[in-house]
Write a protein that holds these residues in place. Structure first.
Motif, PDB file in Angstrom:
ATOM      1  N   THR A 174      80.336  54.299  33.548  1.00  0.00           N
ATOM      2  CA  THR A 174      79.010  54.898  33.680  1.00  0.00           C
ATOM      3  C   THR A 174      79.100  56.372  34.020  1.00  0.00           C
ATOM      4  O   THR A 174      79.859  56.766  34.902  1.00  0.00           O
ATOM      5  CB  THR A 174      78.236  54.169  34.793  1.00  0.00           C
ATOM      6  OG1 THR A 174      78.160  52.795  34.442  1.00  0.00           O
ATOM      7  CG2 THR A 174      76.832  54.726  34.949  1.00  0.00           C
ATOM      8  N   ARG A 175      78.316  57.181  33.305  1.00  0.00           N
ATOM      9  CA  ARG A 175      78.269  58.610  33.600  1.00  0.00           C
ATOM     10  C   ARG A 175      77.498  58.849  34.896  1.00  0.00           C
ATOM     11  O   ARG A 175      76.660  58.054  35.285  1.00  0.00           O
ATOM     12  CB  ARG A 175      77.581  59.364  32.459  1.00  0.00           C
ATOM     13  CG  ARG A 175      78.314  59.274  31.134  1.00  0.00           C
ATOM     14  CD  ARG A 175      79.618  60.047  31.187  1.00  0.00           C
ATOM     15  NE  ARG A 175      80.279  60.060  29.898  1.00  0.00           N
ATOM     16  CZ  ARG A 175      81.066  59.099  29.447  1.00  0.00           C
ATOM     17  NH1 ARG A 175      81.266  58.015  30.166  1.00  0.00           N
ATOM     18  NH2 ARG A 175      81.642  59.201  28.265  1.00  0.00           N
ATOM     19  N   VAL A 176      77.811  59.970  35.521  1.00  0.00           N
ATOM     20  CA  VAL A 176      77.150  60.300  36.782  1.00  0.00           C
ATOM     21  C   VAL A 176      76.506  61.674  36.657  1.00  0.00           C
ATOM     22  O   VAL A 176      77.132  62.610  36.156  1.00  0.00           O
ATOM     23  CB  VAL A 176      78.178  60.320  37.944  1.00  0.00           C
ATOM     24  CG1 VAL A 176      77.474  60.582  39.257  1.00  0.00           C
ATOM     25  CG2 VAL A 176      78.948  59.007  37.987  1.00  0.00           C
ATOM     26  N   ASP A 177      75.257  61.762  37.074  1.00  0.00           N
ATOM     27  CA  ASP A 177      74.543  63.030  37.007  1.00  0.00           C
ATOM     28  C   ASP A 177      74.527  63.671  38.391  1.00  0.00           C
ATOM     29  O   ASP A 177      73.926  63.143  39.323  1.00  0.00           O
ATOM     30  CB  ASP A 177      73.116  62.803  36.512  1.00  0.00           C
ATOM     31  CG  ASP A 177      72.357  64.104  36.369  1.00  0.00           C
ATOM     32  OD1 ASP A 177      72.725  64.898  35.487  1.00  0.00           O
ATOM     33  OD2 ASP A 177      71.415  64.333  37.140  1.00  0.00           O
ATOM     34  N   VAL A 226      72.524  62.809  41.908  1.00  0.00           N
ATOM     35  CA  VAL A 226      73.269  62.347  43.083  1.00  0.00           C
ATOM     36  C   VAL A 226      72.900  63.186  44.306  1.00  0.00           C
ATOM     37  O   VAL A 226      72.655  62.664  45.393  1.00  0.00           O
ATOM     38  CB  VAL A 226      74.791  62.414  42.826  1.00  0.00           C
ATOM     39  CG1 VAL A 226      75.569  62.238  44.116  1.00  0.00           C
ATOM     40  CG2 VAL A 226      75.198  61.359  41.797  1.00  0.00           C
ATOM     41  N   GLU A 237      70.188  64.769  44.866  1.00  0.00           N
ATOM     42  CA  GLU A 237      68.826  64.439  45.276  1.00  0.00           C
ATOM     43  C   GLU A 237      68.803  63.167  46.130  1.00  0.00           C
ATOM     44  O   GLU A 237      68.179  63.104  47.181  1.00  0.00           O
ATOM     45  CB  GLU A 237      67.998  64.207  44.018  1.00  0.00           C
ATOM     46  CG  GLU A 237      66.598  64.734  44.078  1.00  0.00           C
ATOM     47  CD  GLU A 237      65.996  64.727  42.679  1.00  0.00           C
ATOM     48  OE1 GLU A 237      65.440  63.688  42.315  1.00  0.00           O
ATOM     49  OE2 GLU A 237      66.132  65.735  41.949  1.00  0.00           O
ATOM     50  N   ARG A 238      69.534  62.170  45.652  1.00  0.00           N
ATOM     51  CA  ARG A 238      69.546  60.887  46.368  1.00  0.00           C
ATOM     52  C   ARG A 238      70.221  61.036  47.733  1.00  0.00           C
ATOM     53  O   ARG A 238      69.749  60.495  48.721  1.00  0.00           O
ATOM     54  CB  ARG A 238      70.275  59.848  45.523  1.00  0.00           C
ATOM     55  CG  ARG A 238      70.363  58.484  46.165  1.00  0.00           C
ATOM     56  CD  ARG A 238      69.164  57.626  45.799  1.00  0.00           C
ATOM     57  NE  ARG A 238      69.312  56.273  46.327  1.00  0.00           N
ATOM     58  CZ  ARG A 238      68.741  55.847  47.443  1.00  0.00           C
ATOM     59  NH1 ARG A 238      67.964  56.647  48.147  1.00  0.00           N
ATOM     60  NH2 ARG A 238      68.921  54.617  47.855  1.00  0.00           N
ATOM     61  N   ARG A 290      83.915  58.276  39.460  1.00  0.00           N
ATOM     62  CA  ARG A 290      83.390  56.964  39.079  1.00  0.00           C
ATOM     63  C   ARG A 290      84.430  56.180  38.261  1.00  0.00           C
ATOM     64  O   ARG A 290      84.690  55.002  38.520  1.00  0.00           O
ATOM     65  CB  ARG A 290      82.105  57.175  38.255  1.00  0.00           C
ATOM     66  CG  ARG A 290      81.566  55.950  37.583  1.00  0.00           C
ATOM     67  CD  ARG A 290      80.993  54.977  38.592  1.00  0.00           C
ATOM     68  NE  ARG A 290      80.915  53.652  38.041  1.00  0.00           N
ATOM     69  CZ  ARG A 290      79.865  52.844  38.224  1.00  0.00           C
ATOM     70  NH1 ARG A 290      78.843  53.220  38.945  1.00  0.00           N
ATOM     71  NH2 ARG A 290      79.871  51.647  37.694  1.00  0.00           N
TER      72      ARG A 290
END
Lengths: 306, 499
Positions: free
Chosen positions: A17-20, A24, A26-27, A191
């Protein structure tokens, strides 16, 4: 969370899975805004204490220093009753025997770094020998490093096989796999390396050696927690998480606990599911605990340094 | 050495309550109308109560303006327009607006708490989103006030006159700022009506405006129900209507002003598509889905209420989404840790329940998060529906609550077609790792705002508005300013005064 995939089928790691990064960040800022007060704060601080792998990994480590650290691991601040011990002490293979003797019977585990820590630049037979030595000396846990050079060259199968081999060499010891995220650089790679480590048999995945900056940033830890959550959904297997390096304040430790709770749930909030690799965190936690319990900030001179 | 056992028995870790203090806010028991720079009793002699939807307690009594009250407000606005505001040096107008913005910032905490009390929205959002954005709108448009000639090059620019503005209950203060700031910057005066369930922050804004020394009558706030709004729309001396709210009311307004020469901007409903491609950063996309539909309890006109997930990752995304939904904290809007607050009113809660019932009857599969809901107040658990069709009512109609429908798709063309197959066209979101895909899809979506790899981001400089039944006209940015100015070409016969 349900078990879905048994026996486990290996995914194509190039399609992890790609990660932005923006998402991230923001979260992560949301976790930092959680308000942890009163009883929740006190319990959080104590849980964090109980999740520490008290660590000394220096060329100049002496048996004396290791013995002192082992004593502190079991007696964090005895003037204040009711405090837990730390989870483990973490040392070089040469110190495992000494540490094992010191903590025997206390429940505190002995973790040994391994596989040519910290750079991992050695042939596999040396890494196997390194690991077996630590296990034979009595290590309960093995903190291995991955071959970042091979990983960055795209040789994911090599990295996978190496982890699987060390897992076998570790026997019954719990295997923590250090990704050294500061050298992997991108969250996409954090990841992917997490996925490789877990499918290869890691019991824990760990951010860093503590020798490279940046180490356990919340962005990196969050990305690894997501990978752990997905691995659980996919296979039913619970893998633990150990951020190491750079977590020295109680506040940051609590933010990490918030993150674990909200991404993985309360099930991970014990030292079977989450560890802090840290040396100076313990004293800040103790200082904050004393502040909550007595209302007074005490000077650092009231807390033993090691 | 003495040994100590490794104790690792802890109870389940939950956050202790962390309510934001209400001790610093000042609320009157009764609010009159703010007309001509004074607080005046309503000629209707009637008041209505506004309640806290989180516990149904009354917060204050608020004046119920009738036609005569509205007439008084419009007259005050006309007088201020003719005698003061339209003639004032633009740089002076800007000074007043900057002053309002700064005073709002100084009282940001009070605004945030009152907004949460009156609207049910969580303090984290009112504190971090609504209030700062509202301030920023005043700052942004204050900057344009003396630069209108640059905003509209080669045009002779003049204000329109008296603007009648009617705003909704989902972002009460923010919508007031969206409406008032560009109007004032361009030299117009205003009669504004906040929604009947959320009048308090607009009334607090009136206090700020008063303290800023804004000339009497430039901004008038009249409170009331739909008939108060109708009186504004039908008043012959109002030059422009700006409305944000439901499509039904928008249509009524449109009919009422047909042939009158009144200008209008309408920002209406939506049923926006949020599209997840199979190469998207899935975990961040899940956050985007949550932010898209559960932000402000789903009371967002541009909410990403129709989720489209590409077939290959659909199961994974739905599983992750359910897992994430279960971690959302639903409860007291004033608690700093609450993620989802109270539904704005009993009426709206009933509407949401009605649609959930329709969804079940249509045979859709429902999932609700396993959170505990408070025993009093208006609450709705985050809800999603799978097994829905393009023809399902819950897919077609705006629910305006925390209810998401999920459809899957196979090809890009298919999803573009489905996303556009709606009477609305307010917003959309696209999630993909591939830049070319972003450009391909976003240019084909017929929606006023399209976000890529994010959702529900707002900025004063960015225009906002819809296609089709989502309304017309834009708010925010230069586009938002243009709705409040008359533009004439230099050298044309029609002079500004004759228009």
């Amino acid at each position: 969370m349900t078990k879905r995939n048994n026996p486990i089928t290996l995914p194509d790691f190039s399609k992890s899975t790609r990660v932005d990064k923006v998402g991230v960040e923001e979260r992560v800022s949301r976790f930092q805004k959680r308000s942890i007060k009163g009883e929740a704060k006190l319990q959080g601080l104590k849980m964090a204490l109980n999740m520490i792998d008290l660590t000394t990994l220096e060329g100049k480590d002496s048996p004396g220093k290791v013995r002192q650290m082992c004593f502190k691991a079991q007696h964090l601040h005895d003037v204040h009753p009711g405090l837990p011990t730390v989870a483990a002490v973490c040392v070089y293979p040469s110190m495992v025997g000494i540490a094992k003797k010191e903590v025997a019977g206390s429940g505190v585990k002995v973790a040994s770094v391994s596989a040519a820590f910290p750079a991992g630049q050695a042939p596999i037979d040396v890494k196997i020998r390194d690991t077996r030595f630590a296990v034979d000396e009595g290590a309960d846990e093995i903190d291995m490093v991955i071959s970042r050079g091979k990983y960055l060259a795209g040789e994911y199968n090599f990295v996978f096989d190496e982890i699987a081999t060390i897992k076998e060499a570790s026997g019954n010891a719990r295997l923590k796999v250090i990704l050294e995220t500061g050298e992997l650089v991108t969250l996409d790679d954090v990841r992917r390396a997490s996925d490789i480590a877990m499918y290869a048999g890691a019991d824990f995945i760990k951010t860093s050696t503590g020798k490279i900056q940046p180490a356990a940033t919340m962005q990196v830890t969050y990305t690894m927690l997501q990978a752990i959550r997905d691995f659980r959904l996919e296979t039913g297997i619970k893998v633990g998480m150990k951020p190491a390096g750079g977590i020295s304040s109680a506040k940051l430790a609590l933010h990490n606990l918030v993150m674990v709770k909200e991404v993985l749930g309360n099930e991970w909030l014990t030292n079977d599911g989450f560890r802090f690799g840290a040396s100076s965190l313990a004293n800040d936690l103790l200082m904050q605990i004393m502040k909550v319990e007595t209302g007074i900030y005490q000077s650092s001179d009231y807390f033993a340094i090691d | 050495m003495a040994k100590k056992k490794n104790t690792s028995e802890f109870p389940k870790w939950n956050y202790a309550p962390a309510p934001e203090s209400t001790s610093h806010i000042q609320l009157k028991d009764r609010y009159d109308l703010y007309i001509g720079g004074k607080w005046v009793k309503p000629l209707s002699k009637k008041y209505f109560k506004t309640i806290n939807p989180a516990n149904e307690k009354t917060l204050a009594q608020v004046a119920y303006a009738n036609e005569k009250d509205v007439d008084k407000a419009v007259k005050a606005a006309r007088k201020a327009y003719d005698e003061v505001w339209s003639k004032m040096e633009p740089s002076e107008r800007a000074k007043y607006m900057y002053r309002i913005a700064r005073l709002m910032q100084e009282r940001a905490r009070e605004f945030a708490v009152i907004e949460s009390l009156d609207a049910g929205k969580v303090i984290r959002e009112s504190r971090d989103v609504d209030v700062p954005l509202a301030c920023n709108h005043f700052f942004y448009y204050a900057g344009w006030a003396d630069k209108l000639e640059y905003a509209f090059p080669n045009r002779k620019v003049s204000p329109i006159g008296v603007a009648g503005q009617i705003i909704p209950w989902n972002f009460p203060l923010l919508m007031a700022a969206w409406k008032i700031a560009p109007a004032l910057a361009a030299g117009n005066t205003v009669v504004l009506k906040p929604a009947e369930t959320t009048p308090l922050t607009a009334l607090k804004l009136a206090e700020v405006i008063h303290d800023a020394g804004l000339p009497d009558g430039v901004v008038n706030i009249v409170t009331g129900y739909g008939d108060t709004g109708a009186a504004i729309v039908n008043h012959p001396d109002v030059d422009k209507i700006a409305f944000t709210g439901s499509t039904n009311v928008g249509k009524i307004i449109q009919k009422a002003i047909a042939g009158t020469g009144k200008k209008a901007t309408l920002e209406l409903g939506g049923k926006s598509a949020n599209i997840i491609m199979d190469d998207a950063p899935l975990d961040e996309a899940v956050e985007g889905i949550v932010n898209g539909i559960f932000f402000n309890q789903g009371h967002v006109c541009c909410a990403g209420s129709r989720l489209f997930v590409q077939e290959g990752v659909a199961d994974k995304v739905i599983e992750k989404l359910k897992h994430r939904m279960d971690s959302l904290i639903v409860g007291d809007p004033l608690d700093k840790n609450t993620d989802i607050g109270a539904i704005n009113s009993r009426e709206q809660l009933g509407m949401i329940h009605k649609y959930i019932e329709i969804g079940r009857k249509e045979g859709a599969t429902m999932y609700q998060s396993n959170c505990e809901l408070p025993s009093s107040g208006y609450y709705c658990a985050p809800t999603l529906f799978t097994n829905v069709a393009q023809s399902s009512i819950i897919v077609q109609e705006e629910i305006f609550g925390p209810v998401l429908t999920i459809q899957t798709f196979r090809t890009t063309d298919e999803v573009i077609q489905k996303a556009n197959n709606t009477p609305y066209g307010l917003a959309a979101g696209v999630w993909t790792d591939k830049g070319s895909r972003i450009f391909n899809v976003t240019t084909k979506l017929r929606a006023g705002v399209v976000w890529a790899n994010t959702y529900n981001q707002f900025d004063p400089a960015s225009p906002f508005g819809g296609y089709k039944e989502s309304g017309f006209g834009r708010e925010g940015g230069l586009h938002g300013l243009s709705a409040y100015v008359k533009q004439n070409e230099y050298g044309t016969v029609r002079s500004v005064e004759n228009v």
